[in-house]
Design an enzyme around this catalytic site. Sequence first.
Site, PDB file in Angstrom:
ATOM      1  N   HIS A  17      48.104  38.042  39.219  1.00  0.00           N
ATOM      2  CA  HIS A  17      47.544  39.343  39.612  1.00  0.00           C
ATOM      3  C   HIS A  17      47.988  39.710  41.037  1.00  0.00           C
ATOM      4  CE1 HIS A  17      44.208  42.430  39.675  1.00  0.00           C
ATOM      5  NE2 HIS A  17      44.397  42.261  40.974  1.00  0.00           N
ATOM      6  N   GLU A  18      47.752  38.812  41.974  1.00  0.00           N
ATOM      7  CA  GLU A  18      48.096  39.106  43.369  1.00  0.00           C
ATOM      8  C   GLU A  18      49.598  39.254  43.540  1.00  0.00           C
ATOM      9  OE1 GLU A  18      45.810  40.138  45.063  1.00  0.00           O
ATOM     10  OE2 GLU A  18      44.110  39.252  43.974  1.00  0.00           O
TER      11      GLU A  18
ATOM     12  N   HIS B 169      50.573  42.782  42.780  1.00  0.00           N
ATOM     13  CA  HIS B 169      50.385  43.669  43.940  1.00  0.00           C
ATOM     14  C   HIS B 169      51.536  43.472  44.924  1.00  0.00           C
ATOM     15  CE1 HIS B 169      46.479  45.340  43.101  1.00  0.00           C
ATOM     16  NE2 HIS B 169      45.868  44.177  43.075  1.00  0.00           N
TER      17      HIS B 169
HETATM   18 ZN   LIG Z   1      43.909  43.719  42.371  1.00  0.00          ZN
END
Ligand SMILES: [Zn+2]
Length: 684
Positions: free
Chosen positions: A463-464, A467
């Site tokens: 997830h990170e 980003h």
């Molecule tokens: Zn997030």
Amino acid sequence: MHSMTNPLLDFTDLPLFDQIRPAHVAPAVDALLADAETALQTVTAAGFPADWLAISKVLDVSSERFSRAWGAIGHLNAVADTPELRAAYNEAMPRVTAFWTRLGSDERLYAKYKAIDTATLNTEQKQAHRNAVRNFVLGGAELQGAAKERFAAIQERQAELSQKFSENALDATDAFAYYAEAGELEGLPEDVIAAARAGAEADSKPGYKLTLKMPCYLPVMQFAKSSALRETLYRAYVTRASELGDPAFDNSALITEILALREEEAKLLGYRNYGELSVVPKMADTPEQVVKFLRDLGARAKPFGERDLADLRVFASTIGLADPQPWDWTFVGEKLKEARYAFSELEVKQYFPAPKVMAGLFKIVETLFEVSIRRDFAPVWHPTVEFYRIERDGQRVGQFYLDPSARAGKRGGAWMDDVRARWLRPDTGVLQTPVAQLVCNFAEGVDGKPPLLTHDDVTTLFHEFGHGLHHMLTQVNERDVSGISGVEWDAVELPSQFMENFCWEWDVLEHMTAHVDTGEPLPRALFDKMTAAKNFQSGMQTLRQIEFSLFDMLLHTEYQAATAPPGEVMALLGKVRAEVAVMPSPPFSRTPNTFSHIFSGGYAAGYYSYKWAEVLSADAYAAFEETAGASGEPNIETGRKYRQAILEAGGSRSAMESFKAFRGREPQLDALLRHQGMAEPQPA
Ligand SMILES: [Zn+2]
């Protein structure tokens, strides 16, 4: 202080994380603030040209230095906290916040931006300019006289009310305690019982102190065999901060005042209601579009939610709960989950040693986005921190720090932060490449073994990293719309949630796992159990999120503060529940009174964003599923298209334009429903 002696004032390249000391903070902030103030005065002077580049050269260059230095301080405060640094940080914070507030509401600057001839701007600059002007307007810059004063008063009162709302919610939660006897605790995990015993002892009371805080409340609802005990805590929990609880913490009057002020604020700015105002900087065009989206998704999920509930009822009767009450459902759900998918998180962990997972993640990114990831060197704040560079065709695209491990003085959780953005610098004409922070909190390895990640940890890492890729792979040259900057926040989770999908892909996991002792990949049977457990009760969970989201949006569009009779807020929630929910709610439940997301957390008329972004990311990922090779390998063309349309474009155009450029159409619900086990054919 001269830059040669203060590392925070050295902007030659990367932050000098190894040299920054608490004593550097105040003088650096002083110097940079003074510099930024001068820059603001310079560009807003009457004779200064209303020219994008001229303003940028002075103001953006100065404010970027300021935010880079302050970002480095904030970062160290989060990952290498000491009492001295925290004191220096907190001491400087009010001055920093005040400057940004002033910058965002400076009328002369607003006038200067408005005077810029947009025909002189390129596409990226046009978008950055549009955002800047919009933010000024939403901040009340166009209001005059009494309206302007009223707007400011509303802002101030709203800040007080939302602070009070969250204090009440917190205090009402903290105020409750039930001292149970040993006989009532059957079924509770040992550690919860031990904590409850310690809690009672600390209060010099006999028995076991049970509270409404999550680490206690949740296990009681999940595991306590005593229905009476669950009822006691449940009733207290759902009536917190309401007229049915301690009147000192009642949020009811705050809710009506907050709603009235929001409506007034929206009308001052020329909108019909707060919902309309809220979506202006978001990807959604109108509240009606959001409501339609939620209702469509609700209708699709409902049969699955009804099936989930029917399953629960049938199972409940087999464990002696023929007529389950509101405080029984969580308990029944937990028992059903155990019966269906027993597997241990501990067992799963053995297959995810950190180095194997990292290598797997890098491999996917390298293949899909046509880059290579190599170790690189930079000053760091801790010896376990790693630094990498991302290259394409031998050219540096971006760099990132990876701080994987939990340790003392480091804030919990995981996040991505930017160190600097991609920017064709107006002062030097040099292209600055982006740098990101990726921070996780994985447990250290024991007995000389590498750290082992839970599947949740792995998902968080992906997830990170999503980003991070959004920030680092951008090809936009204008700072305020490059990477994640300027991306609508109901779309900003697209690239992050997109990456999570790979953690549920058998072909990916197979190559990313190796048992820490045997080296064997994750067994297929275990993977299948994990997948089934992931979608357990997804119908009911989806409906619950839609209930909150729809209530939030209708409260900020249909509800009329001026004419609403008492009790109207709960009546509206009742209507939403009748439409969406499958699980009956008891008449005494007062969930709005602790709905901090929308009354004190910045999610007002925006709670839908969670589901919205999930739909976007699932639909984007579906493009990869549709084009995958025979053995599941991702299609390189699809990867390139996704990279160019979504990641590289960043905030330089609307998220909807980017999505359409990738998918060739608007987002659809099907992929999310399929991923969560709610595909056709619908259950009878
Ligand atoms: Zn997030």
